[in-house]
Design a protein around this motif. Sequence first.
Motif, PDB file in Angstrom:
ATOM      1  N   ARG A  78      96.327  33.201 -39.921  1.00  0.00           N
ATOM      2  CA  ARG A  78      95.647  34.182 -40.788  1.00  0.00           C
ATOM      3  C   ARG A  78      96.096  34.028 -42.237  1.00  0.00           C
ATOM      4  N   VAL A  88      94.261  31.033 -43.755  1.00  0.00           N
ATOM      5  CA  VAL A  88      92.826  31.270 -43.983  1.00  0.00           C
ATOM      6  C   VAL A  88      92.614  32.199 -45.180  1.00  0.00           C
ATOM      7  N   ARG A  89      93.610  33.077 -45.424  1.00  0.00           N
ATOM      8  CA  ARG A  89      93.479  34.019 -46.556  1.00  0.00           C
ATOM      9  C   ARG A  89      93.770  33.376 -47.917  1.00  0.00           C
ATOM     10  N   HIS A  91      91.312  40.431 -32.306  1.00  0.00           N
ATOM     11  CA  HIS A  91      92.370  40.939 -33.179  1.00  0.00           C
ATOM     12  C   HIS A  91      92.781  39.895 -34.230  1.00  0.00           C
ATOM     13  N   ASP A  92      92.706  38.601 -33.837  1.00  0.00           N
ATOM     14  CA  ASP A  92      93.130  37.538 -34.769  1.00  0.00           C
ATOM     15  C   ASP A  92      92.247  37.465 -36.006  1.00  0.00           C
ATOM     16  N   LEU A  93      91.040  37.970 -35.897  1.00  0.00           N
ATOM     17  CA  LEU A  93      90.108  37.852 -37.020  1.00  0.00           C
ATOM     18  C   LEU A  93      89.997  39.131 -37.839  1.00  0.00           C
ATOM     19  N   GLU A  94      90.518  40.228 -37.303  1.00  0.00           N
ATOM     20  CA  GLU A  94      90.263  41.537 -37.907  1.00  0.00           C
ATOM     21  C   GLU A  94      90.553  41.585 -39.406  1.00  0.00           C
ATOM     22  N   THR A  95      91.652  40.956 -39.825  1.00  0.00           N
ATOM     23  CA  THR A  95      92.030  41.082 -41.244  1.00  0.00           C
ATOM     24  C   THR A  95      91.500  39.950 -42.119  1.00  0.00           C
ATOM     25  N   ILE A  96      90.841  38.955 -41.510  1.00  0.00           N
ATOM     26  CA  ILE A  96      90.381  37.823 -42.339  1.00  0.00           C
ATOM     27  C   ILE A  96      88.867  37.655 -42.332  1.00  0.00           C
ATOM     28  N   ARG A 147      99.704  32.834 -34.817  1.00  0.00           N
ATOM     29  CA  ARG A 147      98.459  33.539 -35.179  1.00  0.00           C
ATOM     30  C   ARG A 147      98.578  34.168 -36.563  1.00  0.00           C
ATOM     31  N   ASP A 148      99.753  34.720 -36.853  1.00  0.00           N
ATOM     32  CA  ASP A 148     100.010  35.265 -38.200  1.00  0.00           C
ATOM     33  C   ASP A 148      99.911  34.157 -39.236  1.00  0.00           C
ATOM     34  N   THR A 202      92.766  29.968 -32.201  1.00  0.00           N
ATOM     35  CA  THR A 202      94.068  30.598 -31.951  1.00  0.00           C
ATOM     36  C   THR A 202      94.468  30.569 -30.476  1.00  0.00           C
TER      37      THR A 202
END
Length: 288
Positions: free
Chosen positions: A166, A169-170, A187-192, A162-163, A154
Amino acid sequence: MIQIDDLQFGYRRSRLYDGFRLQIDRPGVYGLFGRNGSGKSTLLKLLAGLLFPERGRIVVNGREPRRRHPDFLAAMHLVPEEFHLPDVTPTQLAKVHAGFYPRFSRDAFAAYLHEFELAGDHRFGEMSLGQKKKAAIAFALATLTPLLLLDEPTNGLDILGRDQFRAIVRRPEQRERIVIISTHQAHDLETIMSHVLFVDAARLALSAPLAEVAAALTCGVAADAVALAALPDLVYSEALGEQHAYVAANRGGQPGRVHLELLYKALSRNQAGVLAALAAKRAEVAGV
Ligand SMILES: Nc1ncnc2c1ncn2[C@@H]1O[C@H](COP(=O)(O)OP(=O)(O)OP(=O)(O)O)[C@@H](O)[C@H]1O
Protein backbone atom coordinates in the motif's frame (compact mmCIF):
# COMPACT_ATOMS: atom_id res chain seq x y z
CA MET A 1 -7.32 5.09 -21.28
CA ILE A 2 -9.60 2.09 -21.65
CA GLN A 3 -12.76 1.65 -23.69
CA ILE A 4 -14.60 -1.66 -23.91
CA ASP A 5 -17.79 -1.84 -25.97
CA ASP A 6 -20.20 -4.73 -26.34
CA LEU A 7 -17.59 -7.30 -25.32
CA GLN A 8 -18.53 -10.91 -25.79
CA PHE A 9 -16.18 -13.63 -24.57
CA GLY A 10 -16.46 -17.17 -23.30
CA TYR A 11 -14.44 -20.33 -22.85
CA ARG A 12 -15.81 -23.19 -24.93
CA ARG A 13 -19.49 -23.50 -23.96
CA SER A 14 -19.71 -20.92 -21.20
CA ARG A 15 -20.45 -17.28 -22.05
CA LEU A 16 -18.50 -15.22 -19.56
CA TYR A 17 -19.00 -11.73 -20.94
CA ASP A 18 -21.94 -10.53 -22.98
CA GLY A 19 -22.65 -6.91 -23.84
CA PHE A 20 -19.90 -5.89 -21.39
CA ARG A 21 -18.96 -2.21 -21.35
CA LEU A 22 -16.26 -0.37 -19.44
CA GLN A 23 -14.77 3.06 -19.76
CA ILE A 24 -11.79 4.31 -17.77
CA ASP A 25 -10.45 7.71 -18.68
CA ARG A 26 -8.77 8.86 -15.48
CA PRO A 27 -5.63 7.66 -13.69
CA GLY A 28 -6.31 6.00 -10.37
CA VAL A 29 -6.37 2.75 -8.49
CA TYR A 30 -9.31 0.68 -9.69
CA GLY A 31 -10.35 -2.18 -7.43
CA LEU A 32 -11.81 -5.00 -9.53
CA PHE A 33 -14.23 -7.13 -7.51
CA GLY A 34 -16.57 -10.01 -8.28
CA ARG A 35 -17.48 -13.49 -7.12
CA ASN A 36 -15.17 -16.45 -7.77
CA GLY A 37 -15.40 -17.31 -11.45
CA SER A 38 -17.05 -14.02 -12.41
CA GLY A 39 -14.24 -13.35 -14.89
CA LYS A 40 -11.84 -10.86 -13.27
CA SER A 41 -8.64 -12.64 -14.35
CA THR A 42 -10.14 -13.15 -17.80
CA LEU A 43 -10.87 -9.42 -18.08
CA LEU A 44 -7.26 -8.58 -17.17
CA LYS A 45 -6.02 -11.03 -19.82
CA LEU A 46 -8.35 -9.50 -22.42
CA LEU A 47 -7.01 -6.04 -21.53
CA ALA A 48 -3.45 -7.34 -21.82
CA GLY A 49 -4.13 -8.87 -25.25
CA LEU A 50 -3.54 -12.43 -24.02
CA LEU A 51 -7.14 -13.37 -24.87
CA PHE A 52 -9.18 -12.03 -27.79
CA PRO A 53 -12.81 -10.86 -27.75
CA GLU A 54 -15.30 -12.94 -29.75
CA ARG A 55 -17.25 -9.80 -30.45
CA GLY A 56 -17.03 -6.15 -29.47
CA ARG A 57 -14.03 -3.92 -29.19
CA ILE A 58 -11.35 -3.25 -26.60
CA VAL A 59 -9.18 -0.15 -26.97
CA VAL A 60 -6.34 0.60 -24.55
CA ASN A 61 -4.31 3.78 -25.02
CA GLY A 62 -5.57 4.00 -28.60
CA ARG A 63 -4.61 0.41 -29.50
CA GLU A 64 -6.47 -2.89 -29.69
CA PRO A 65 -4.69 -5.21 -27.21
CA ARG A 66 -5.21 -8.28 -29.41
CA ARG A 67 -2.89 -6.78 -32.04
CA ARG A 68 -0.05 -6.70 -29.48
CA HIS A 69 1.45 -3.59 -31.05
CA PRO A 70 4.92 -2.73 -29.62
CA ASP A 71 3.63 0.68 -28.44
CA PHE A 72 0.80 -1.06 -26.58
CA LEU A 73 3.16 -3.60 -24.99
CA ALA A 74 5.52 -0.83 -23.84
CA ALA A 75 2.65 1.01 -22.14
CA MET A 76 1.08 -1.90 -20.23
CA HIS A 77 2.25 -4.43 -17.67
CA LEU A 78 0.37 -7.39 -16.20
CA VAL A 79 1.27 -9.38 -13.11
CA PRO A 80 -0.86 -12.54 -13.32
CA GLU A 81 -1.93 -14.43 -10.22
CA GLU A 82 0.55 -17.18 -11.02
CA PHE A 83 3.80 -16.39 -12.75
CA HIS A 84 7.23 -17.82 -13.35
CA LEU A 85 10.45 -15.94 -12.70
CA PRO A 86 13.76 -17.17 -14.16
CA ASP A 87 16.44 -18.05 -11.61
CA VAL A 88 18.19 -14.69 -11.77
CA THR A 89 18.41 -11.78 -9.31
CA PRO A 90 16.09 -8.73 -9.31
CA THR A 91 19.00 -6.61 -10.58
CA GLN A 92 19.58 -9.00 -13.50
CA LEU A 93 15.83 -9.09 -14.21
CA ALA A 94 15.75 -5.30 -14.46
CA LYS A 95 18.82 -5.30 -16.73
CA VAL A 96 17.16 -7.66 -19.21
CA HIS A 97 13.53 -6.50 -19.06
CA ALA A 98 13.66 -2.78 -18.27
CA GLY A 99 14.43 -2.06 -21.92
CA PHE A 100 10.87 -3.09 -22.88
CA TYR A 101 9.47 -0.25 -20.75
CA PRO A 102 10.61 3.25 -21.75
CA ARG A 103 9.55 4.77 -18.42
CA PHE A 104 11.12 2.08 -16.23
CA SER A 105 12.76 3.70 -13.19
CA ARG A 106 15.80 1.93 -11.73
CA ASP A 107 15.70 4.29 -8.75
CA ALA A 108 12.06 3.43 -8.07
CA PHE A 109 12.81 -0.31 -8.44
CA ALA A 110 15.64 -0.04 -5.91
CA ALA A 111 13.39 1.93 -3.53
CA TYR A 112 10.52 -0.60 -3.85
CA LEU A 113 12.86 -3.57 -3.27
CA HIS A 114 14.15 -1.77 -0.19
CA GLU A 115 10.58 -1.11 1.02
CA PHE A 116 9.84 -4.83 0.57
CA GLU A 117 13.09 -5.72 2.40
CA LEU A 118 14.48 -7.56 -0.62
CA ALA A 119 18.09 -7.58 -1.80
CA GLY A 120 18.80 -6.84 -5.47
CA ASP A 121 21.36 -9.67 -5.59
CA HIS A 122 19.19 -12.43 -4.07
CA ARG A 123 18.32 -15.14 -6.64
CA PHE A 124 14.62 -15.84 -7.26
CA GLY A 125 15.34 -19.57 -6.96
CA GLU A 126 16.30 -18.98 -3.33
CA MET A 127 13.32 -16.74 -2.47
CA SER A 128 10.06 -17.72 -0.79
CA LEU A 129 6.79 -17.45 -2.72
CA GLY A 130 5.90 -14.17 -0.97
CA GLN A 131 9.35 -12.71 -1.65
CA LYS A 132 9.07 -13.59 -5.35
CA LYS A 133 5.65 -11.98 -5.45
CA LYS A 134 7.07 -8.82 -3.85
CA ALA A 135 9.90 -8.73 -6.42
CA ALA A 136 7.43 -9.12 -9.31
CA ILE A 137 5.23 -6.36 -7.87
CA ALA A 138 8.24 -4.08 -7.32
CA PHE A 139 9.27 -4.59 -10.94
CA ALA A 140 5.71 -4.01 -12.20
CA LEU A 141 5.36 -0.81 -10.19
CA ALA A 142 8.77 0.41 -11.39
CA THR A 143 7.80 0.03 -15.08
CA LEU A 144 5.64 3.17 -14.64
CA THR A 145 3.58 2.05 -17.66
CA PRO A 146 0.40 4.12 -18.10
CA LEU A 147 -1.58 0.90 -17.47
CA LEU A 148 -0.75 -1.65 -14.77
CA LEU A 149 -2.83 -4.79 -14.23
CA LEU A 150 -2.36 -6.69 -10.96
CA ASP A 151 -4.19 -9.98 -10.40
CA GLU A 152 -4.50 -10.78 -6.68
CA PRO A 153 -1.20 -9.00 -5.87
CA THR A 154 -1.45 -9.32 -2.10
CA ASN A 155 -2.18 -13.07 -2.05
CA GLY A 156 0.75 -14.67 -0.28
CA LEU A 157 2.03 -11.40 1.21
CA ASP A 158 2.28 -11.26 4.99
CA ILE A 159 0.62 -8.48 7.00
CA LEU A 160 3.65 -6.18 6.85
CA GLY A 161 4.05 -6.97 3.15
CA ARG A 162 0.51 -5.74 2.55
CA ASP A 163 1.35 -2.49 4.35
CA GLN A 164 4.48 -2.16 2.23
CA PHE A 165 2.46 -2.75 -0.94
CA ARG A 166 0.00 0.00 0.00
CA ALA A 167 2.84 2.40 0.85
CA ILE A 168 4.39 1.89 -2.60
CA VAL A 169 1.11 2.27 -4.50
CA ARG A 170 0.51 5.55 -2.63
CA ARG A 171 3.83 7.05 -3.81
CA PRO A 172 3.55 10.17 -6.02
CA GLU A 173 5.10 8.56 -9.12
CA GLN A 174 2.25 6.00 -9.15
CA ARG A 175 -0.49 8.63 -9.33
CA GLU A 176 -0.34 9.18 -13.09
CA ARG A 177 -1.20 5.59 -14.03
CA ILE A 178 -4.30 3.49 -14.29
CA VAL A 179 -3.74 0.60 -11.89
CA ILE A 180 -6.38 -2.13 -11.99
CA ILE A 181 -6.18 -4.53 -9.07
CA SER A 182 -8.26 -7.68 -8.96
CA THR A 183 -8.58 -8.91 -5.41
CA HIS A 184 -10.67 -10.60 -2.76
CA GLN A 185 -8.62 -8.87 -0.05
CA ALA A 186 -10.90 -5.85 0.14
CA HIS A 187 -9.17 -4.46 3.21
CA ASP A 188 -5.86 -4.22 1.29
CA LEU A 189 -7.37 -1.70 -1.09
CA GLU A 190 -9.47 0.37 1.29
CA THR A 191 -6.92 3.15 1.76
CA ILE A 192 -5.47 3.23 -1.76
CA MET A 193 -8.43 2.66 -4.06
CA SER A 194 -9.98 5.53 -6.00
CA HIS A 195 -12.61 3.61 -8.01
CA VAL A 196 -14.59 0.45 -7.53
CA LEU A 197 -15.44 -1.95 -10.38
CA PHE A 198 -17.74 -4.90 -9.75
CA VAL A 199 -18.33 -7.60 -12.37
CA ASP A 200 -21.36 -9.83 -12.13
CA ALA A 201 -23.45 -11.97 -14.48
CA ALA A 202 -21.40 -11.18 -17.62
CA ARG A 203 -21.65 -7.40 -17.12
CA LEU A 204 -20.01 -4.57 -15.26
CA ALA A 205 -22.51 -4.15 -12.43
CA LEU A 206 -20.82 -1.13 -10.89
CA SER A 207 -18.17 1.38 -11.89
CA ALA A 208 -17.92 4.36 -9.56
CA PRO A 209 -15.39 6.58 -7.82
CA LEU A 210 -15.06 5.56 -4.19
CA ALA A 211 -15.94 9.13 -3.17
CA GLU A 212 -19.28 8.74 -4.95
CA VAL A 213 -19.95 5.45 -3.16
CA ALA A 214 -19.06 7.12 0.17
CA ALA A 215 -21.51 9.93 -0.54
CA ALA A 216 -24.30 7.54 -1.54
CA LEU A 217 -23.92 4.82 1.09
CA THR A 218 -23.23 4.67 4.80
CA CYS A 219 -21.48 1.68 6.32
CA GLY A 220 -21.91 1.30 10.04
CA VAL A 221 -22.77 -0.84 13.06
CA ALA A 222 -26.19 -0.74 14.76
CA ALA A 223 -26.17 -1.49 18.51
CA ASP A 224 -29.02 -4.00 18.27
CA ALA A 225 -31.95 -5.20 16.15
CA VAL A 226 -34.14 -2.27 17.29
CA ALA A 227 -31.55 0.29 16.16
CA LEU A 228 -31.17 -1.61 12.89
CA ALA A 229 -34.92 -1.61 12.28
CA ALA A 230 -34.98 2.17 12.84
CA LEU A 231 -32.57 2.76 9.96
CA PRO A 232 -34.25 4.13 6.85
CA ASP A 233 -33.14 2.84 3.43
CA LEU A 234 -31.30 -0.23 4.66
CA VAL A 235 -29.48 -1.97 1.79
CA TYR A 236 -27.68 -4.82 3.55
CA SER A 237 -27.08 -6.02 7.08
CA GLU A 238 -25.45 -8.91 8.92
CA ALA A 239 -25.44 -9.91 12.56
CA LEU A 240 -22.28 -9.42 14.63
CA GLY A 241 -23.49 -11.05 17.83
CA GLU A 242 -25.95 -8.53 19.35
CA GLN A 243 -24.84 -5.82 16.92
CA HIS A 244 -25.52 -5.54 13.21
CA ALA A 245 -23.13 -4.27 10.54
CA TYR A 246 -25.06 -2.52 7.81
CA VAL A 247 -24.99 -0.63 4.55
CA ALA A 248 -27.71 1.98 4.11
CA ALA A 249 -28.41 4.81 1.70
CA ASN A 250 -26.71 8.00 2.88
CA ARG A 251 -29.49 10.56 3.03
CA GLY A 252 -27.80 13.93 3.27
CA GLY A 253 -25.10 12.78 5.70
CA GLN A 254 -21.41 13.45 5.32
CA PRO A 255 -19.52 10.89 3.20
CA GLY A 256 -18.05 8.32 5.56
CA ARG A 257 -15.55 5.49 5.25
CA VAL A 258 -16.59 2.77 2.78
CA HIS A 259 -16.17 -0.66 4.31
CA LEU A 260 -15.29 -2.55 1.13
CA GLU A 261 -16.09 -6.01 2.48
CA LEU A 262 -19.59 -4.86 3.45
CA LEU A 263 -20.00 -3.11 0.09
CA TYR A 264 -18.97 -6.33 -1.67
CA LYS A 265 -21.58 -8.29 0.28
CA ALA A 266 -24.22 -5.64 -0.36
CA LEU A 267 -23.42 -5.78 -4.10
CA SER A 268 -23.57 -9.58 -4.07
CA ARG A 269 -26.82 -9.81 -2.05
CA ASN A 270 -28.70 -6.65 -2.97
CA GLN A 271 -27.17 -5.15 -6.08
CA ALA A 272 -30.39 -3.34 -6.98
CA GLY A 273 -30.38 -1.61 -3.58
CA VAL A 274 -26.78 -0.39 -3.98
CA LEU A 275 -27.41 0.84 -7.52
CA ALA A 276 -30.64 2.60 -6.47
CA ALA A 277 -28.80 4.45 -3.69
CA LEU A 278 -26.08 5.54 -6.13
CA ALA A 279 -28.66 6.64 -8.72
CA ALA A 280 -30.58 8.61 -6.04
CA LYS A 281 -27.40 10.38 -4.93
CA ARG A 282 -26.44 11.19 -8.54
CA ALA A 283 -29.91 12.64 -9.12
CA GLU A 284 -29.66 14.63 -5.86
CA VAL A 285 -26.25 16.06 -6.84
CA ALA A 286 -27.53 16.91 -10.33
CA GLY A 287 -30.49 18.64 -8.70
CA VAL A 288 -33.03 16.47 -10.51
N1 LIG B 1 -8.49 -21.51 -19.64
C1 LIG B 1 -9.76 -21.70 -19.32
N2 LIG B 1 -10.50 -22.63 -19.97
C2 LIG B 1 -11.82 -22.81 -19.67
N3 LIG B 1 -12.49 -22.12 -18.72
C3 LIG B 1 -11.78 -21.19 -18.03
C4 LIG B 1 -10.40 -20.93 -18.29
N4 LIG B 1 -9.98 -19.94 -17.46
C5 LIG B 1 -11.05 -19.61 -16.71
N5 LIG B 1 -12.12 -20.36 -17.06
C6 LIG B 1 -13.47 -20.25 -16.47
O1 LIG B 1 -13.92 -18.91 -16.68
C7 LIG B 1 -14.57 -18.42 -15.51
C8 LIG B 1 -13.91 -17.13 -15.05
O2 LIG B 1 -12.59 -17.40 -14.63
P1 LIG B 1 -11.66 -16.24 -14.06
O3 LIG B 1 -10.39 -16.89 -13.62
O4 LIG B 1 -11.58 -15.14 -15.04
O5 LIG B 1 -12.53 -15.76 -12.81
P2 LIG B 1 -12.13 -14.87 -11.56
O6 LIG B 1 -13.23 -13.89 -11.37
O7 LIG B 1 -10.77 -14.31 -11.74
O8 LIG B 1 -12.16 -15.94 -10.41
P3 LIG B 1 -11.45 -16.00 -8.95
O9 LIG B 1 -12.06 -14.91 -8.14
O10 LIG B 1 -11.83 -17.35 -8.46
O11 LIG B 1 -9.97 -15.83 -9.17
C9 LIG B 1 -14.54 -19.54 -14.49
O12 LIG B 1 -15.79 -20.20 -14.53
C10 LIG B 1 -13.45 -20.45 -14.98
O13 LIG B 1 -13.74 -21.79 -14.68
